[in-house]
Design an enzyme around this catalytic site. Structure first.
Site, PDB file in Angstrom:
ATOM      1  N   LYS A   1       0.826  -1.114   0.083  1.00 28.93           N
ATOM      2  CA  LYS A   1      -0.004  -0.130  -0.135  1.00 28.93           C
ATOM      3  C   LYS A   1       0.792   1.313  -0.180  1.00 28.93           C
ATOM      4  CE  LYS A   1      -3.935  -2.321   2.271  1.00 28.93           C
ATOM      5  NZ  LYS A   1      -4.607  -2.911   3.359  1.00 28.93           N
TER       6      LYS A   1
ATOM      7  N   GLN B   1      -4.819  -1.265   9.392  1.00 26.96           N
ATOM      8  CA  GLN B   1      -4.675  -2.482   9.020  1.00 26.96           C
ATOM      9  C   GLN B   1      -5.491  -3.639   9.890  1.00 26.96           C
ATOM     10  OE1 GLN B   1      -3.509  -3.367   5.934  1.00 26.96           O
ATOM     11  NE2 GLN B   1      -4.289  -5.397   6.316  1.00 26.96           N
TER      12      GLN B   1
ATOM     13  N   ASP C   1     -11.148   2.915   4.048  1.00 29.89           N
ATOM     14  CA  ASP C   1     -11.668   1.529   3.895  1.00 29.89           C
ATOM     15  C   ASP C   1     -13.015   1.503   3.965  1.00 29.89           C
ATOM     16  OD1 ASP C   1      -9.714  -0.585   3.743  1.00 29.89           O
ATOM     17  OD2 ASP C   1      -9.293  -0.529   5.791  1.00 29.89           O
TER      18      ASP C   1
END
Ligand code: NDP
Length: 300
Positions: A54, A98, A121
């Site tokens: 990422k 994460q 997200d």
């Protein structure tokens, strides 16, 4: 007839190009560099690989990447304090924590402490509610990637029968909402669904998000249907040598490709689209934060 292969790797490259173009314009015209903060708690090897990837792709499209690697014993209070700092940092437009988090941390609490406008997200309860009520939201990256590929392949999805296998909060449910938003007739299947082959056999669009290797055989698929395989499963591959493994999806690709009109492979289908959509969400968040027009084709 052999199915058309929907090449997620190539599609993700075009999404990244669009993002990079928009980032360049934001820098030149508005002196804004979109920034993505990624928070990793602990040393989970798979998470470390994702976070590295990422960060690398964020920098490649011209955005700022802020990585925060915290010790596995980090307290909830310290993690929440970091998120609060990032929420208030104008250089940070997107925040991603994460998952999974170490067991002692409350995932819901942590995710819901991210400012919804920076929740790239799309897991914050506010964004879930906005998506569910058809309002502008941050959309979870994997379903967004699936939607982009479907729109690109079909144009309009209106009136199509879609079956989503899997009802998780990160894939199945938001995927179903997005398909509904595009006027599909949507069925969500799960482990208690009766006669799954019959349910799948009615679908013009099948989204498999189960996590069971090659569970959906070609014989379930309606002739000419479009199959999007979200599953990523690592299985033994003795044919490649002792101890070797390979990745497969939730769909038996070989038999499904003989019946489907179009299908995504694993690897090289949905997977590459997920990070591309994370970058797309970050540039969208940066535009919204500054009251600027959003990039076309990068949101739901
Ligand atoms: P979850 O484990 O959270 O959800 C799986 C879903 O599948 C559940 O709703 C479960 O039903 C359903 N299910 C399980 N067994 C069956 C069955 N026999 N028949 C029908 N439905 C069944 O998984 P995720 O949604 O997080 O992920 C799904 C897959 O997608 C995984 O392989 C994951 O690795 C992959 N993935 C890929 C991403 C990418 O970037 N390409 C991103 C995210 C995930 P129930 O609710 O009843 O238990």
């Amino acid at each position: 007839m052999a199915a058309n292969i929907i090449d997620g790797k190539a599609f993700a490259a075009t999404v990244r190009e669009k993002v990079a173009g928009h980032v360049a314009r934001l820098k030149a015209d508005n002196d804004i560099t979109p920034g993505l903060a990624v928070v990793l708690v602990g040393e989970d090897p798979a998470s470390q690989v994702y976070v590295r990837s990422k960060g690398k792709q964020t920098v490649e499209v011209g955005m700022n990447s802020f990585e925060h690697k915290l010790d596995s014993g980090t307290s909830e209070a310290d993690l929440l304090a970091l998120i609060d700092t990032l929420n208030n940092d104008p250089a940070v437009h997107g925040i991603l924590v994460q998952l999974p988090l170490p067991k002692h941390l409350n995932e819901d609490l942590v995710i819901n402490s991210i400012a919804p406008s920076k929740d790239v997200d799309g897991f914050h309860i506010s964004n879930v509610g906005l998506l569910g009520t058809g309002q502008k939201s941050m959309v979870p990256c994997t379903p967004l990637g699936c939607l982009m590929m479907l729109r690109d392949y079909h144009g309009s999805l209106s009136g199509m029968n879609a079956v989503v296998i899997g009802r998780s909060n990160i894939v199945g449910k938001p995927m179903a909402q997005l398909l509904l938003g595009d006027s599909c007739t949507v069925t969500i299947a799960h482990s208690r669904t009766k006669d799954l082959p019959e349910v799948v056999g009615r679908a013009d669009i099948v989204i498999a998000a189960v996590g069971r290797p090659e569970m959906v055989p070609g014989e379930w698929i309606k002739e000419g249907a479009t199959v999007i395989d979200v599953g990523i499963n690592r299985i033994d591959a003795p044919e490649k040598g002792e101890g070797k493994t390979r990745l497969v999806g939730d769909v038996d690709f070989a038999s499904a490709a003989g019946r489907a009109g179009a299908i995504t492979p694993v690897p090289g289908g949905v997977g590459p689209m997920t990070i591309a959509c994370l970058l797309a969400n970050t540039v969208t968040a940066a535009c919204r934060a500054n009251g600027l027009e959003e990039p076309e084709g990068l949101t739901a």
